[in-house]
Design an enzyme around this catalytic site. Structure first.
Site, PDB file in Angstrom:
ATOM      1  N   TYR A 199       0.816  -1.217   0.000  1.00 24.35           N
ATOM      2  CA  TYR A 199       0.000   0.000   0.000  1.00 24.35           C
ATOM      3  C   TYR A 199       0.851   1.271   0.000  1.00 24.35           C
ATOM      4  O   TYR A 199       2.030   1.222   0.277  1.00 24.35           O
ATOM      5  CB  TYR A 199      -1.094  -0.015   1.065  1.00 24.35           C
ATOM      6  CG  TYR A 199      -0.819  -0.144   2.540  1.00 24.35           C
ATOM      7  CD1 TYR A 199       0.424   0.048   3.105  1.00 24.35           C
ATOM      8  CD2 TYR A 199      -1.876  -0.467   3.399  1.00 24.35           C
ATOM      9  CE1 TYR A 199       0.594  -0.057   4.476  1.00 24.35           C
ATOM     10  CE2 TYR A 199      -1.715  -0.573   4.774  1.00 24.35           C
ATOM     11  CZ  TYR A 199      -0.476  -0.361   5.301  1.00 24.35           C
ATOM     12  OH  TYR A 199      -0.296  -0.463   6.649  1.00 24.35           O
ATOM     13  N   GLU A 200       0.218   2.352  -0.366  1.00 22.69           N
ATOM     14  CA  GLU A 200       0.932   3.635  -0.594  1.00 22.69           C
ATOM     15  C   GLU A 200       2.008   3.484  -1.655  1.00 22.69           C
ATOM     16  O   GLU A 200       3.052   4.143  -1.592  1.00 22.69           O
ATOM     17  CB  GLU A 200       1.543   4.164   0.709  1.00 22.69           C
ATOM     18  CG  GLU A 200       0.570   4.409   1.838  1.00 22.69           C
ATOM     19  CD  GLU A 200      -0.565   5.348   1.487  1.00 22.69           C
ATOM     20  OE1 GLU A 200      -0.401   6.145   0.542  1.00 22.69           O
ATOM     21  OE2 GLU A 200      -1.609   5.277   2.151  1.00 22.69           O
TER      22      GLU A 200
END
Lengths: 595, 595
Positions: free
Chosen positions: B441-442
């Site tokens: 994620y990110e």
């Protein structure tokens, strides 16, 4: 959900084009193992694993095994028991077991693709029949005639399953510490008392009886690993004439909650004056146990391979379907809203890493399986001896490298999915969780490394390595004039020399300090694994070129080999540097100073 | 169960001895951030995370979040909501937020250890307050006055939480593909319609209101990433004077079943003509989004660090307690049945790898945090500019390397436990599952690599790298006469030159073929990460030697640095070889030939 299609094309390439299986089987006297038979076995293996086992993989993970505290019974996930019945009905259980005990008498190598496919389709399920093979091996090599008669046949035909009961709460690797006791009884049997943990398939609902092979200590046994004996302890009592009696004092005390392989029952098994039969010599149980374990170690290596292959198939499909961003060199599919992610170099890096490790690992694992057949059936004693040395050398490499590569490949495959890989419904995270156990059971990677470095290399003075280096040299010489192979043969030969020198250097240092063995072991294991794969990739290119495979297949082998030599083999540089740095950086720090 | 003790000693070493935090804070005008205050914050952070959050880590994993299909409500695991109330009551939420909006006005660097501790104690819980910080940043930098007044204060004091709503089913990395629409309304608000997925803390029971920051397209917006705007869409409608009204048309449609962070709600959020407010300029939403995302990327790096540290603590404890086998050089504890496994070189290799990556990674991550403060508060424009370039260069390194090292460290830690590591009750497998999300994620690791190589290095012509190399050179010159540091400075300086040459060589190749950027990115990222760590390890040794730390602490730093230089830094050899091999081995194969 992740899908699975048995990679029959590449399996046939490995068996026939690279390893020359048909000729080998004929030479070893397996008259039944003709090309047609092998092909039929492969097709049916694919059908069974794709249509029966693979669809149960997810429910096995989601539902897992159940345990009834009141009765000690274990319930397997929905469909698992029925799939096992089909497995038994199909005669799969004894595919490579001797005909005299009801098996099909196929070579080990011919049965190994089934193993790979089972593990890829449903690792958790595959763990139930898995240890029957170890028990079969132990009984074949160490069992008395009546024991073989009574226990072998139902294990071979799958009516019963087997286990290996080694580990106790306070002892895993260090079996010398085990406490389970065996007291002799008047009827020649023994009363077994103790608690074993991590017993795969220790209890289940597939079969009525389960044959536990249990390590325990006789009264007055020497302390440590020289005082361990092996016993047959069936769940239902069985007497010498094969009569199956009442329930033995064997009970499942719990099942473990694990990171993965939820559909596999990992049991605490309590023996409480259970009836057992000594197998093999008193106090020689470890030797018999190693018969089981070497089989199991190769099998666990195949588990890593199977999972890696399934992960790769799904990552490849996703990389072709998922549209995201444009190629750095301009849109490749301008009619679509974005390019499929397989256009991106870094996605290709992840895919090719999997492809190189899976296809190369397949040949490596299958070759080891062929050595099992050669050791058992070759006419020439010298050939058997060399094969045995090489098999001993390769067993820890196959076990540790194929499982670590399984972890790595399931890692890359999940990563290809991005955030979607972390979500259960795509099935990629299950493959990663399932793969993780393979680097732990049947001896952790660290233990395999120590076996390779300490026993198989130092104690046996490099016998197995010499055989392997001889193969490398023979191959290089045989293709010395082949310009199309030069790009692989030159680095292979150079690195082979480095491998030999590295081994000698470690040996020299180890004479002054035994910790040098442990300090080098892990990096030496991987160095050796990457070298073995380099050899098999070069041979795969040569085999493809010499085969009647389509040109696109030949090109793909060559391009994958190029990727391997350019981007995977250089990992040996880091491993060599770590080895060369010696033990000091590991051993100087006082145990109190680590935090 | 795994335990957690905040590593206050090493945190203080990183802050004070290595990074000189107190002097830095004084120079940047943080008059409140005195040594005493920082110490008090650290002690209270440790108390809160150890006693409130850490005990909830396992129940969060076992129970997870619940979802009510009928109402769309999400229930958090037992105890999570109460812990959040304590977090808000303690004033932790706005520790580094501006005083004018109710924050404590501490420097970012002073708040970062709390972040590490929260993530180590309970990553899933930490994800609820996490994105409030991103929303706060976006509002601070891009919000209108009324938006700041209305939304910022409750976010800062923790009464409300924030989210980042970027991803849609068909678009993750490629935000240009997003379809969520924003239609203007007469009152100046917008009607937002669309489906967002993977929304961390998108719905929960901690607070009444949730402030979603949503990327969407205005009517007539240009296609692709240049037509994206950012909107504030609260769960409860809020008007311009701050009045909280009825429920907005925002509904959680499902929560995901994930590999880990079960206690963190990962939501599908449906917007159905929901009331939203434009934040920043129309069609400039990506820029505002990057304000949030850079903060979040550094924060996710800290997540990897926290998990790695907790894993290491537990592995170290186990390695000191677990008795198994004797040392290869003879029994070290002859009075015990076996030696603790910390005597074995390969166990030490796993432990020291964790120690080197955790402690080095801590300084790397904290240093990046200090740059955030310098960029925002330094008097000198040149200093701000250099810090900004360096921060941009380091952000993908911190995000990707600390998370990948988090995966690696939790891997080693689990492996130290052997088979026991795979069992849920020890808690090690949870850390490994939780760590896995941080590389996804990110922005996945591959995306970070492309950001580093493509944007931060090629497009910005190595501005950040030059600043870093300048630091390396200044440090080497300042200690040129220090014989005790020579063993580190010589290889550091040599490798720094190699790093520079490698960067230039990639740039040269990339001029002819843009795929060379993507082909080098991953290996360049890790090469850079290991170089950055080499610098910080050398500086850590120098800082320890110059400090009033106990001699045993100084020795441990030096010995860990030696381990790092001997056994981790050589990984750069493999990365360099992969980079040097260029794009050909990745790009030649036709997409149809991969299987």
């Amino acid at each position: 959900m992740s899908t699975y299609q048995a990679p029959l094309h590449d399996i046939r390439f490995a068996l026939h084009d690279v390893l020359g299986a048909e000729a080998l089987f004929a030479r070893l006297g397996f008259t039944e193992a003709t090309g047609d038979i092998i092909d039929a076995v492969l097709d049916e293996s694919a059908r069974f694993t794709e249509t029966v086992l693979a669809p149960l993989n997810r429910v096995g993970d989601e539902v897992g095994c159940g345990y009834d505290q009141a009765t000690g019974a274990v319930t397997t996930p929905p469909g698992f028991k029925q799939a096992y019945a089909q497995f038994v009905d199909g005669g799969w259980s004894g595919l490579a077991s001797p005909v005299e005990f009801g098996g099909q008498g196929m070579p080990h190598l011919a049965a190994i693709p089934l193993k790979e496919m089972i593990d890829a389709a449903n690792l958790a399920w595959g763990n139930f029949p898995l240890l029957s093979h170890g028990a079969t091996e132990a009984l074949l090599h160490h069992g008395e005639t009546w024991q073989q008669e009574v226990f072998l046949k139902p294990l071979v035909d799958g009516r019963w399953t087997g286990t290996m009961c080694l580990t106790e709460p306070h002892c895993g690797t260090d079996l010398g510490l085990l406490k389970t006791r065996a007291a002799p009884r008047d009827d020649g049997s023994f009363a077994i008392t103790g608690t074993k943990i991590f017993i795969t398939a220790g209890e289940h609902d597939f079969t009525d009886n389960i044959v536990h092979l249990v390590l325990a200590r006789l009264p007055d046994a020497p302390a440590g690993s020289k005082g361990i004996s092996l016993f047959i302890v069936p769940k239902l009592r069985v007497d010498r004439d094969g009569h199956v009696g009442e329930r033995n004092a064997v009970r499942c005390g719990a099942i473990e909650h694990k990171m993965g392989i939820h559909g596999s029952a990992t049991c605490v098994i309590n023996f409480d004056d259970a009836q057992g039969w000594l197998i093999g010599e008193p106090n020689k149980g470890l030797m018999a146990m190693f018969t089981m374990m070497n089989t199991a170690r190769l099998a666990v290596g195949l588990q890593g391979l199977g999972l890696a292959d399934r992960a790769y198939q799904n990552a490849l499909r996703y990389a072709r379907e998922r549209l995201q961003m444009r190629s750095l060199t301009g849109a490749k599919f301008p009619d679509k809203p974005a390019d499929p992610i397989i256009v991106h170099p870094d996605v290709r890096r992840m895919l090719l890493t999997q492809k190189a490790l899976v296809e190369g690992g397949r040949v490596l694992g299958y070759h080891a399986a062929s050595l099992v057949d050669i050791v058992a059936h070759a006419d020439d004693a010298g050939e058997r001896e060399r094969a045995d040395a090489l098999l001993g050398f390769l067993t820890p490499i196959v076990k540790a490298c194929l499982t670590e590569w399984g972890v790595e490949c399931t890692y890359h495959a999940l990563q290809c999915f991005g955030g979607h890989g972390y979500i259960a419904e795509h099935g990629m995270e299950q493959l990663a969780r399932d793969a993780r156990i393979t680097t732990l059971y049947e001896g952790t990677t660290g233990i395999q490394a120590l076996d390779l470095m300490g026993r198989k290399t130092m104690q046996l003075q490099g016998a197995g390595l010499r055989v392997f280096l001889g193969m490398v040299e023979a191959f290089c010489q045989a293709h010395a004039e082949d310009g199309a192979l030069r790009e692989f043969l030159e680095p292979l030969r150079a690195k082979a020399g480095e491998w030999q020198a590295l081994t000698l250097a470690i040996g020299k240092r180890a004479m002054g300090d035994a910790d040098e063995i442990g300090a080098a072991a892990y990096d030496y294991l991987f160095y050796s694994g990457y070298m073995a794969l380099a050899y098999w990739w070069a041979r795969s290119v040569a085999a493809a070129d010499a085969s009647s495979q389509p040109q696109a297949f030949k090109d793909a082998k060559r391009e994958t080999a190029r990727f391997y030599f350019a981007r995977i083999l250089p990992r040996t540089l880091a491993h060599k540097a770590a080895i060369d740095s010696g033990a000091a950086s590991l051993m100087t720090m006082d145990a109190d100073r680590f935090d």
